[in-house]
Motif scaffolding. Structure first.
Motif, PDB file in Angstrom:
ATOM      1  N   GLN A 161     -24.155  12.370  12.907  1.00 21.98           N
ATOM      2  CA  GLN A 161     -24.056  12.357  11.448  1.00 21.98           C
ATOM      3  C   GLN A 161     -24.240  13.758  10.890  1.00 21.98           C
ATOM      4  O   GLN A 161     -23.613  14.133   9.908  1.00 21.98           O
ATOM      5  CB  GLN A 161     -25.133  11.423  10.868  1.00 21.98           C
ATOM      6  CG  GLN A 161     -24.920   9.960  11.202  1.00 21.98           C
ATOM      7  CD  GLN A 161     -23.655   9.401  10.604  1.00 21.98           C
ATOM      8  OE1 GLN A 161     -23.334   9.691   9.468  1.00 21.98           O
ATOM      9  NE2 GLN A 161     -22.917   8.619  11.366  1.00 21.98           N
ATOM     10  N   SER A 178     -21.054  15.671  10.729  1.00 21.61           N
ATOM     11  CA  SER A 178     -19.986  15.151   9.880  1.00 21.61           C
ATOM     12  C   SER A 178     -19.794  16.062   8.668  1.00 21.61           C
ATOM     13  O   SER A 178     -20.719  16.763   8.255  1.00 21.61           O
ATOM     14  CB  SER A 178     -20.357  13.742   9.425  1.00 21.61           C
ATOM     15  OG  SER A 178     -19.520  13.354   8.378  1.00 21.61           O
ATOM     16  N   LYS A 197     -19.852   7.732  19.591  1.00 16.54           N
ATOM     17  CA  LYS A 197     -19.813   8.764  18.545  1.00 16.54           C
ATOM     18  C   LYS A 197     -20.733   9.942  18.853  1.00 16.54           C
ATOM     19  O   LYS A 197     -20.909  10.813  18.010  1.00 16.54           O
ATOM     20  CB  LYS A 197     -20.259   8.157  17.209  1.00 16.54           C
ATOM     21  CG  LYS A 197     -19.272   7.209  16.586  1.00 16.54           C
ATOM     22  CD  LYS A 197     -19.862   6.717  15.273  1.00 16.54           C
ATOM     23  CE  LYS A 197     -18.862   5.948  14.457  1.00 16.54           C
ATOM     24  NZ  LYS A 197     -19.442   5.503  13.184  1.00 16.54           N
ATOM     25  N   TYR A 242     -17.060  16.733  12.104  1.00 13.86           N
ATOM     26  CA  TYR A 242     -16.276  15.499  12.200  1.00 13.86           C
ATOM     27  C   TYR A 242     -15.702  15.154  10.830  1.00 13.86           C
ATOM     28  O   TYR A 242     -16.401  15.237   9.813  1.00 13.86           O
ATOM     29  CB  TYR A 242     -17.166  14.337  12.643  1.00 13.86           C
ATOM     30  CG  TYR A 242     -17.429  14.294  14.128  1.00 13.86           C
ATOM     31  CD1 TYR A 242     -16.421  13.954  15.018  1.00 13.86           C
ATOM     32  CD2 TYR A 242     -18.693  14.560  14.641  1.00 13.86           C
ATOM     33  CE1 TYR A 242     -16.663  13.892  16.380  1.00 13.86           C
ATOM     34  CE2 TYR A 242     -18.944  14.503  16.000  1.00 13.86           C
ATOM     35  CZ  TYR A 242     -17.919  14.173  16.868  1.00 13.86           C
ATOM     36  OH  TYR A 242     -18.150  14.114  18.207  1.00 13.86           O
ATOM     37  N   HIS A 270     -14.064   9.187  12.395  1.00 10.60           N
ATOM     38  CA  HIS A 270     -14.251   8.447  13.646  1.00 10.60           C
ATOM     39  C   HIS A 270     -13.419   7.183  13.473  1.00 10.60           C
ATOM     40  O   HIS A 270     -13.813   6.286  12.739  1.00 10.60           O
ATOM     41  CB  HIS A 270     -15.724   8.065  13.853  1.00 10.60           C
ATOM     42  CG  HIS A 270     -16.586   9.212  14.251  1.00 10.60           C
ATOM     43  ND1 HIS A 270     -17.415   9.858  13.385  1.00 10.60           N
ATOM     44  CD2 HIS A 270     -16.754   9.828  15.446  1.00 10.60           C
ATOM     45  CE1 HIS A 270     -18.054  10.824  14.005  1.00 10.60           C
ATOM     46  NE2 HIS A 270     -17.685  10.832  15.264  1.00 10.60           N
ATOM     47  N   CYS A 297     -11.576  10.673  17.378  1.00 14.23           N
ATOM     48  CA  CYS A 297     -12.402  11.542  16.540  1.00 14.23           C
ATOM     49  C   CYS A 297     -11.574  12.732  16.059  1.00 14.23           C
ATOM     50  O   CYS A 297     -10.940  13.410  16.865  1.00 14.23           O
ATOM     51  CB  CYS A 297     -13.606  12.060  17.322  1.00 14.23           C
ATOM     52  SG  CYS A 297     -14.567  10.727  18.051  1.00 14.23           S
ATOM     53  N   THR A 340     -11.742  16.322  14.104  1.00 11.42           N
ATOM     54  CA  THR A 340     -12.684  17.359  13.690  1.00 11.42           C
ATOM     55  C   THR A 340     -11.928  18.493  12.995  1.00 11.42           C
ATOM     56  O   THR A 340     -10.713  18.631  13.145  1.00 11.42           O
ATOM     57  CB  THR A 340     -13.445  17.946  14.891  1.00 11.42           C
ATOM     58  OG1 THR A 340     -12.530  18.722  15.677  1.00 11.42           O
ATOM     59  CG2 THR A 340     -14.069  16.858  15.748  1.00 11.42           C
ATOM     60  N   ASP A 348     -18.468   4.834   7.918  1.00  7.81           N
ATOM     61  CA  ASP A 348     -19.231   4.562   9.133  1.00  7.81           C
ATOM     62  C   ASP A 348     -19.396   3.054   9.319  1.00  7.81           C
ATOM     63  O   ASP A 348     -19.942   2.367   8.465  1.00  7.81           O
ATOM     64  CB  ASP A 348     -20.604   5.217   9.011  1.00  7.81           C
ATOM     65  CG  ASP A 348     -21.386   5.108  10.304  1.00  7.81           C
ATOM     66  OD1 ASP A 348     -20.782   4.694  11.312  1.00  7.81           O
ATOM     67  OD2 ASP A 348     -22.574   5.443  10.283  1.00  7.81           O
TER      68      ASP A 348
END
Lengths: 311, 402
Positions: free
Chosen positions: A11, A14, B116, B126, B129, B158, B160, B382
């Motif tokens: 996280q 992210s 993940k 990221y 996902h 994923c 990025t 998520d």
């Protein structure tokens, strides 16, 4: 749990972990204008809030000090009940006499500050608090003066009471036994006022003597019949000032208007030297000299008891 | 309580910035109420090279969109493209914990977290996902919770991007006092608009050809199985025309739009067009064939690159629904034929759902429109299930430390 930690790490990787502040960035004209608008709106918002809070406090203040200015809508009704709480002897009849509230008066229209003042103008009332009890009642709380002396006004054929603070009031609501237990006072200069008499200066000094006597010599206090203040001056340093007490046995005791503990101690010693069979004689005891006391029997030129040195 | 929300879909493209304003009713319905458009400045190949210039045009587009709609945008959905984007597939595998081999929430949580969990370098972030189906003992399942099995697997596609480039995009939106609610890859946004659910199940390649970049996404079995971006787009064709025909970019762009074809048309063998069109000094005749040859070469190269990149992850011949083209450059005449030759699959131009108004039924809006899909469904958020609480109240009480 290791997997949980790993997920939290992800996280952190992210794009959501970016701090979205927009600070320290070049700004377009639209952005500058928008920010100014937002700043202005925020300022006006705070200003409005401050005004609102101010108005609310102002209304509360007005409602507290001038209830007629604000009527509290449906919560308000005409006054139907008045509850009295007191630490003294005043009763509902007295309250109805001194605090007349017209029938149908709205609770919010009652000027409780004026009522406080009205009640406190009565000599017997030390402090009065009037509160609204919505929807239809008033609660009156009184703190009364305690009487320490009584005085007879022959012209009006009534007995007045004097409190420890010098306030003068009628004895109507006290029981005869309570009134009879109080010594008379003579020589008090009363100043008439529209609503009674003005508080008498110097009484607190006399009240102190009475209170100390009552506590330390209750038998003697019970025998005191009259307090004579003809030569009393409230300035305690006046050399001629004295308080004379006449007892039921016909004794006369003269006090200086200060150092009461010392004088009462000396009086105790003097009394211990007088034989009980001579109690019916008219003793004159003068405690005003600082270093001695003059004790003699009325009509006699010689002191019967030797002078007492100050302890 | 369903409260309407004003959503802004923003695409910062190489040639233009598009801002669409939609009002979400909160019941899965959205009404597009405004549009703002502005020529792009400070953006090359989908990446910001001049923050101030890019801010100026993006903020101007936002301002126009808000003026047109009469509302203030509350939440921003931002598309992301550029050659800095990379993607990889990562899979997690766990053994079902319970004695009776029934998959619990804990198992699902663990396998998702495992899939993940790949760490990225500090300069990477990221963006997505994208979950592929769960597999329980090597059979695909939609929802494994409560099913019986020993080995649970899940794979995530994923995506990025470079931290600073993403930060620049977000910073532009933040600069006008707005918050980016979600960031969506341009190809994904376009994909949901032009490919139907059935095509996604059958396998489809969606190619969004923009000005500076070409984004692609491959769907198989209804899931994203590959995606990427190529730093070649319509601008490169314009640039080639400008260099090859020795005319400025403005006139090259005009020629590309007015008489450009992706293939060399024999019918136009002898046709010529004026390079500027005002027949003044400097204006000259240019053979259409020359224009078409230049365009054809670049378009073929573009699809060859896409084919090569997509083939790293999937066999394009397995995509029975073929490929769908969208984006502004897909308007080029006969481009689908060249794409079909290069990709060796059937190719068609993307079509929009019926509810899109005529004003927006153009391929250059497919990305911005697709952003609304994500605003409504939130499907890329998520989806990691929370583990069930460990023990009850008394267990928590026992674990409480002062």
């Amino acid at each position: 749990m290791p997997t949980k930690k790993k997920n939290k790490k992800t996280q952190g990787n992210s794009w959501r972990s970016l701090r979205q502040t927009g600070r320290n960035r070049a700004l377009s004209q639209e952005a500058i204008q928008r920010r100014r608008k937002i700043a202005l709106k925020t300022f006006l918002g705070f200003l409005s809030l401050a005004c609102f809070v101010g108005i609310v406090f102002w209304c509360i203040h007005i409602a507290d000090t001038n209830p007629r200015a604000l009527q509290l809508g449906s919560a308000d009704q005409a006054v139907k009940h008045i509850y009295l709480e007191t630490d003294g002897v005043l009763n509902d009849a007295w309250l109805a006499e001194v605090m007349p509230i017209a029938r149908g008066t709205w609770l919010s229209h009652v000027d409780i500050v004026a009522l406080d003042r009205l009640l406190e103008s009565h000599g017997q009332v030390r402090k009065a608090t009037v509160r609204r009890v919505y929807p239809d009642a008033l609660r009156v709380t009184l703190y009364e003066h305690s009487p320490v002396m009584r005085m007879r006004i022959k012209s009006r054929n009534e007995t007045l009471l004097v409190s420890e603070t010098g306030d003068v009031f009628r004895s109507d609501y006290y029981s005869p036994a309570t009134v009879d237990a109080l010594p008379f006072v003579a020589g008090l200069k009363l100043i008439a006022r529209k609503d009674g008499f003005a508080p008498v200066a110097g009484v607190p000094i006399v009240a102190e003597l009475l209170e100390k006597t009552r506590v330390s010599m209750p038998d003697l206090y019970a025998d005191w019949l009259q307090i004579m203040l003809d030569r009393f001056d409230e300035r305690t340093d006046a050399p001629w000032s004295s308080i004379k007490v006449r007892t039921r046995r016909g004794w006369q005791i003269t006090f200086r208007p200060h150092d009461f503990d010392q004088q009462l101690n000396r009086l105790t010693s003097i009394l211990s030297t007088i034989e009980p069979e001579r109690y019916d004689e008219k003793w004159l005891i003068d405690l005003t000299p600082e270093d001695r006391a003059a004790v003699r029997v009325a009509g006699s030129d010689n002191n019967h008891i030797p002078n007492f040195r100050r302890r | 309580m369903n409260r309407s929300k004003i959503i802004g879909a923003i695409e910062i493209g190489t040639s233009k910035v598009v801002v669409l304003v939609g009002e979400s009713s909160g019941r899965g319905k959205l009404r597009i109420i405004g549009k703002g458009e502005c020529s792009s400045k400070g953006v090359t190949k989908g990446e910001i090279i001049d923050f101030k210039a890019a801010s100026d045009c993006v903020h101007a587009a936002i301002y126009h969109a808000e003026q047109a709609s009469g509302v203030k945008i509350e939440d921003v959905y931002l598309s992301q493209t550029g050659s800095h984007l990379e993607s990889f597939y990562n899979e997690g595998t766990v053994t079902v914990m319970s004695a009776d081999n029934i998959v619990s929430r804990e198992d699902v949580y663990r396998v998702v977290a495992e899939a993940k969990s790949k760490e990225l370098p500090n300069n990477r972030l990221y963006i997505h996902h994208i979950r592929n189906p769960y597999r329980l003992d090597d059979r695909a399942v939609l929802e494994p919770l409560g099913m019986e099995g020993e080995k649970l697997q899940v794979g995530y596609w994923c995506v990025t991007g470079d931290r600073s480039k993403i930060s620049d995009h977000v910073g532009i939106i933040n600069g006008i006092g707005m918050h980016v609610g979600d960031m969506i890859l341009s190809s994904l946004a376009s994909g949901v608009m032009v490919a139907s659910d059935e095509e996604k199940r059958n396998g489809v390649l969606v190619i969004d050809i923009g000005s500076g970049t070409t984004d692609f996404v491959v769907y198989q079995n209804g899931y994203v199985s590959a995606c990427g971006a190529v730093a070649v787009g319509g601008d490169h064709i314009t640039n080639d025309l400008s260099l090859g025909l020795r005319i400025n970019r403005k006139h090259a762009e005009k020629l590309k739009i007015e008489c450009g074809k992706a293939f060399v048309d024999k019918k136009d063998a002898d046709d010529r067009v004026w390079s500027v069109g005002d027949k003044a000094i400097g204006d000259r005749h240019i053979p259409k064939r020359a224009i078409q040859k230049i365009i054809n070469a670049r378009v073929e190269e573009l699809f060859t690159i896409v084919q090569k990149k997509a083939s790293e992850h999937v066999n394009l011949r397995n995509l029975s629904a073929g490929a769908v083209l969208t984006g502004g450059t897909s308007l080029l005449d006969s481009i689908e034929q060249i794409a079909a030759n290069a990709l060796d699959i059937e190719v068609r131009r993307g079509e929009f759902p019926g509810w899109i108004g005529d004003e927006l039924r153009m391929p250059q809006y497919s990305t911005a429109l697709g952003l609304f899909y994500y605003a409504l469904t939130g499907s890329e958020r998520d989806d990691t299930p929370e583990p069930s609480s460990q023990g009850g109240f008394f267990k928590k009480l026992m674990n409480f430390k002062i």
